[in-house]
Design an enzyme around this catalytic site. Structure first.
Site, PDB file in Angstrom:
ATOM      1  N   ASP A 196       0.850  -1.202   0.000  1.00  0.00           N
ATOM      2  CA  ASP A 196       0.000   0.000   0.000  1.00  0.00           C
ATOM      3  C   ASP A 196       0.876   1.240   0.000  1.00  0.00           C
ATOM      4  O   ASP A 196       2.058   1.192   0.382  1.00  0.00           O
ATOM      5  CB  ASP A 196      -0.953   0.017   1.200  1.00  0.00           C
ATOM      6  CG  ASP A 196      -0.237   0.127   2.551  1.00  0.00           C
ATOM      7  OD1 ASP A 196       0.793  -0.546   2.732  1.00  0.00           O
ATOM      8  OD2 ASP A 196      -0.715   0.889   3.423  1.00  0.00           O
TER       9      ASP A 196
ATOM     10  N   GLU B 201       0.009  -0.826   5.895  1.00  0.00           N
ATOM     11  CA  GLU B 201       1.077  -0.255   6.722  1.00  0.00           C
ATOM     12  C   GLU B 201       0.871   1.238   6.901  1.00  0.00           C
ATOM     13  O   GLU B 201       1.063   1.789   7.993  1.00  0.00           O
ATOM     14  CB  GLU B 201       2.457  -0.515   6.092  1.00  0.00           C
ATOM     15  CG  GLU B 201       3.629  -0.303   7.053  1.00  0.00           C
ATOM     16  CD  GLU B 201       4.074   1.144   7.223  1.00  0.00           C
ATOM     17  OE1 GLU B 201       4.702   1.454   8.234  1.00  0.00           O
ATOM     18  OE2 GLU B 201       3.777   1.987   6.340  1.00  0.00           O
TER      19      GLU B 201
HETATM   20  N1  BES Z   1       8.681   3.138   5.532  1.00  0.00           N
HETATM   21  C1  BES Z   1       8.081   4.062   6.426  1.00  0.00           C
HETATM   22  C2  BES Z   1       8.836   4.190   7.740  1.00  0.00           C
HETATM   23  C3  BES Z   1      10.258   4.698   7.689  1.00  0.00           C
HETATM   24  C4  BES Z   1      10.729   5.488   6.662  1.00  0.00           C
HETATM   25  C5  BES Z   1      11.113   4.368   8.714  1.00  0.00           C
HETATM   26  C6  BES Z   1      12.049   5.929   6.649  1.00  0.00           C
HETATM   27  C7  BES Z   1      12.406   4.820   8.721  1.00  0.00           C
HETATM   28  C8  BES Z   1      12.889   5.597   7.675  1.00  0.00           C
HETATM   29  C9  BES Z   1       6.645   3.635   6.691  1.00  0.00           C
HETATM   30  O1  BES Z   1       5.974   3.288   5.500  1.00  0.00           O
HETATM   31  C10 BES Z   1       5.892   4.801   7.258  1.00  0.00           C
HETATM   32  O2  BES Z   1       5.721   5.765   6.580  1.00  0.00           O
HETATM   33  N2  BES Z   1       5.406   4.679   8.499  1.00  0.00           N
HETATM   34  C11 BES Z   1       4.555   5.668   9.084  1.00  0.00           C
HETATM   35  C12 BES Z   1       3.815   5.105  10.249  1.00  0.00           C
HETATM   36  C13 BES Z   1       2.413   4.645   9.959  1.00  0.00           C
HETATM   37  C14 BES Z   1       1.695   4.263  11.217  1.00  0.00           C
HETATM   38  C15 BES Z   1       1.612   5.590   9.135  1.00  0.00           C
HETATM   39  C16 BES Z   1       5.364   6.830   9.598  1.00  0.00           C
HETATM   40  O3  BES Z   1       6.529   6.674   9.994  1.00  0.00           O
HETATM   41  O4  BES Z   1       4.806   7.922   9.601  1.00  0.00           O
HETATM   42 MN    MN Z   2       7.066   2.033   4.336  1.00  0.00          MN
HETATM   43 MN    MN Z   3       5.324   5.184   4.503  1.00  0.00          MN
END
Ligand code: BES
Ligand code: MN
Ligand code: MN
Length: 455
Positions: free
Chosen positions: A87, A151
């Site tokens: 996604d 995710e």
């Molecule tokens: N891949 C990211 C997380 C990420 C990016 C970790 C770069 C470390 C470095 C993930 O898809 C993401 O965006 N996570 C969200 C959390 C989610 C609950 C919406 C975030 O970090 O905002």
């Molecule tokens: Mn991600």
């Molecule tokens: Mn992300």
């Protein structure tokens, strides 16, 4: 044929297959894209089957489906559970894209599309690395795939899936490519992820929008009140003012802080890349510390009153904001959400009423650098890049990783190949084709070292 030969021979096809996936707007947050999201899940499942996985299944959930597949070569070998997500975040604001987000284009060796890096490009490296190991008879571990479609909206249904499938998901480590490196010249591994508490607030004033001349000056304006309340949540040193906010924060030793700050980082370059005159943050900490080991509070969105064309003289009846807090070990998402709610209600003046709602959250995470998964990943990166990786702390969150540890007893290895400058969640998201191939080449090294170190 060697792995390198196989990758070279199939380079073009690998890339074209990724571009196909990127054309599917699998935006998990938007129900109008539900058919696309389903279609994307089926496409990923088909690619897993073609790559040689067994028992491939598109598992229905109360939300978007989860794809499962596996290849068990030998019960005596360790098992790698690959996690990724198909996604993507919404692409807006669309007008800021140089090309349509779901029509990938290649420019200067980079793929521009929503999801190019986060996470389709990185997730698909694992499918192609698996195919490469299958076709060259070099699969050194058993492998299980679990690719989810929620995710970006909190992984609520994946949590339930994990709890219901602990036997099927039995493994020795979880391998994830969904984080960033410092640069391709300075490979690094994120050993930490921040947790998250995400709140939505509403400030309610008069029972309707009012004429701002007839009533203005005599009634509290919810937009003004909300702005004041938000502004008061950082003090003059940019510390968060919520009582108890820092109580559980793990304090690093001077030696640990020094290691963290030894990672190459150029403040000038950071500022010029972002077009800011001056950096900002909690006093007493460097930029790397502010994003890596310190908790934060950020406004993600605010709205109130009239924001259309022209001028409308109105005193809004309500004001809203979405506010998130990034958490570090040993803070707990629920505790912080509670502290926020109590504080926000306590500081509301008698002229308004406030409502506070907690969205999804997640716990912070750490991978020890002396663990077998870390050592195997470090060896794999050294072989792939010719340099030892530097351990770093990522500022982002992957909330499900803490749940994996709690429910499956498994450590997650974050072997990311993206760059912070890849515009994740922003317009013009990109992924370097070089990183895509480098990942496909490096992932099999992890399997090999992980099997050797577990033997
Ligand atoms: N891949 C990211 C997380 C990420 C990016 C970790 C770069 C470390 C470095 C993930 O898809 C993401 O965006 N996570 C969200 C959390 C989610 C609950 C919406 C975030 O970090 O905002
Ligand atoms: Mn991600
Ligand atoms: Mn992300």
């Amino acid at each position: 044929m060697t792995q390198a030969e196989y990758i070279t021979e199939n380079k073009e096809r690998f890339l074209n297959e990724l571009l196909e996936l990127l054309r599917i707007p699998s935006i998990s947050a938007r129900s109008e894209n539900n058919n696309d999201t389903q279609r994307c899940a089926e496409a990923v499942a088909q690619k897993l089957r073609e790559a040689g996985a067994d028992k491939v299944e598109v598992c229905a959930t109360d939300g978007h489906p989860i794809i499962y597949g596996e290849k068990i070569v030998n019960a005596l070998l360790p098992t790698v559970l690959v996690y990724g997500h198909y996604d993507v975040q919404p692409a807006d604001p669309l007008e800021l894209w140089n090309s349509p987000p779901f029509e990938p284009v290649i420019k200067d060796g980079k793929i521009y599309a929503r999801g190019a890096c986060d996470d389709k490009g990185q997730m698909y490296m694992h499918v192609k690395a698996f195919e490469t190991m299958m076709q060259t008879n070099t699969l050194a571990c058993n492998v299980k795939f679990m690719i989810e479609g929620e995710e970006e909206v909190g992984s609520v249904n994946l949590g339930k899936f994990v709890v219901a499938n602990t036997a099927r998901l039995k493994a020795d480590v979880i391998l994830i490519s969904d984080t960033s490196m410092i640069s391709m010249d300075t490979p690094s591994i994120d050993v930490g992820l921040r947790g998250l508490a995400y709140m939505e607030v509403e400030v309610v004033g008069p029972n309707r929008d009012l004429h701002s001349g007839v009533y203005g000056g005599a009634v509290a304006n919810p937009a003004t009140i909300l702005a004041k309340m938000i502004a008061s949540m950082h003090d003059e040193n940019n510390h968060v003012t919520i009582p108890g906010f820092y109580d559980d924060v793990n304090i690093l030793s001077e030696a640990e802080r020094k290691d963290l700050n030894d990672a190459p980082f150029d403040q000038k370059e950071f500022n010029s890349d972002l077009g800011i005159k001056l950096e900002w943050g909690e006093e007493g900490y460097s930029t790397l510390e502010r994003t890596g080991i310190r908790p934060t509070l950020e406004v993600n969105g605010m709205w109130s009153g009239y924001i259309g064309e022209g001028a409308k003289t109105v005193l809004p009846g309500k004001a809203f904001a979405k506010i998130s807090m990034r958490l570090v070990p040993n803070q707990k998402s629920e505790t912080i959400a509670q502290l926020f709610e109590t504080h926000f209600k306590n500081m509301a003046p008698a002229t308004v009423t406030v409502k506070v709602h907690a969205h999804h959250g997640g716990e912070p995470y750490l991978t020890p650098t002396d663990s077998i998964p870390y050592l195997a990943a470090a060896a794999a990166i050294e072989k792939g890049f010719g340099k030892k990786p530097i351990p770093t702390r990522g500022g982002g969150s992957i909330p499900i990783v803490a749940l994996f540890e709690r429910e499956l007893g498994l450590k997650s290895m974050l072997m990311g190949f993206g760059l912070d400058s890849d515009n994740l969640h922003s317009p013009n998201e990109k992924y370097d084709i070089y990183n895509f191939y480098k990942g496909i080449e490096t992932i099999p090294h992890f399997y090999k070292y992980f099997a050797e170190m577990n033997a």
